[in-house]
Design an enzyme around this catalytic site. Structure first.
Site, PDB file in Angstrom:
ATOM      1  N   CYS A 110      45.252  52.243  45.983  1.00 38.81           N
ATOM      2  CA  CYS A 110      44.870  53.511  46.790  1.00 38.81           C
ATOM      3  C   CYS A 110      46.040  54.666  46.815  1.00 38.81           C
ATOM      4  CB  CYS A 110      44.404  53.312  47.958  1.00 38.81           C
ATOM      5  SG  CYS A 110      43.670  54.719  49.179  1.00 38.81           S
ATOM      6  N   HIS A 153      34.705  51.805  46.492  1.00 42.23           N
ATOM      7  CA  HIS A 153      36.074  52.142  47.211  1.00 42.23           C
ATOM      8  C   HIS A 153      35.881  53.710  47.581  1.00 42.23           C
ATOM      9  CE1 HIS A 153      40.546  51.954  46.851  1.00 42.23           C
ATOM     10  NE2 HIS A 153      40.239  53.331  47.062  1.00 42.23           N
ATOM     11  N   GLU A 154      35.364  54.499  46.865  1.00 45.49           N
ATOM     12  CA  GLU A 154      35.467  55.903  47.636  1.00 45.49           C
ATOM     13  C   GLU A 154      34.381  56.144  48.537  1.00 45.49           C
ATOM     14  OE1 GLU A 154      37.686  57.537  46.433  1.00 45.49           O
ATOM     15  OE2 GLU A 154      38.027  56.228  44.697  1.00 45.49           O
ATOM     16  N   HIS A 157      35.776  55.042  51.776  1.00 47.83           N
ATOM     17  CA  HIS A 157      36.517  56.179  52.317  1.00 47.83           C
ATOM     18  C   HIS A 157      35.768  57.046  53.125  1.00 47.83           C
ATOM     19  CE1 HIS A 157      40.709  55.731  50.959  1.00 47.83           C
ATOM     20  NE2 HIS A 157      40.312  55.608  49.416  1.00 47.83           N
TER      21      HIS A 157
END
Length: 193
Positions: A110, A153-154, A157
């Site tokens: 990351c 993954h995004e 966030h």
């Protein structure tokens, strides 16, 4: 131009917040944020520009990583056919996913994490994502392989979740999947976002 100085690091409170939805149609300010994020990915993947400005290469970035707590992501990654997926999305949501899971053989990284975190990060093998693009049009994407992992993954966030939150503490290198479900990233070993 965004640089690594604009990317906040783990421990920053914004990375643990649930990001706000973007009002649609997106404002000029939100569009500009997304343009800057997409430019960052382009520049970070260009070896000359990345070296000149000290950019870590990335295939995705979420607005909270630049201290903007809004549901905005940018992704620039090749799929299994080596076709480039270069897209920015407002308010992305996973609307369906496979039962099967997958993971990156080398683990995830990351842009907001400056240390190695070993461990297997389980992800859905296939997902369907819905959101709004830069022009304010609804988009729906069916993703698998590395693009599906990057999107998950995004989107994590945007929900205040870091990739290492998904690593099993008692069994970090767990490999319960058949080899065909392991995604290799030898062509790109940089952080996801």
């Amino acid at each position: 131009m965004l640089t690594m100085e604009d990317v906040i690091k783990e421990g920053h409170p914004t990375l643990r917040k649930v990001a706000e939805e973007v009002e649609l149609p997106p404002s000029e300010e939100d569009q500009e944020t997304l343009r800057r994020m997409m430019d960052f990915l382009l520049h970070s993947q260009d070896p000359e520009i990345a070296e000149k400005f000290g950019l870590r290469p990335g295939v995705g970035i979420a607005a909270p990583q630049i201290n903007v707590s809004k549901q905005i992501i940018a992704v620039r990654v090749e799929d299994h056919n080596e076709d480039l997926l270069n897209i920015g999305i407002f308010n992305p949501k996973i609307i369906s996913h496979s039962v099967e899971t997958t993971f990156l053989e080398t683990g995830e990284g990351c842009l907001s994490v400056d240390r190695e975190v070993p461990g297997i990060v389980p992800r859905y093998a296939r997902i369907k994502v819905e959101g709004t693009d830069m022009e304010g049009k609804k988009v729906q994407l069916k993703l698998k392989g590395l693009p599906a992992i990057v999107f998950q993954h995004e989107i994590d966030h945007l929900n205040g979740i870091m990739f290492y939150d998904r690593i099993e503490e008692n069994d970090p290198l767990k490999k319960e999947l058949p080899p065909k479900e392991i995604i290799k990233r030898s062509e790109f070993d940089g952080p996801l976002a």
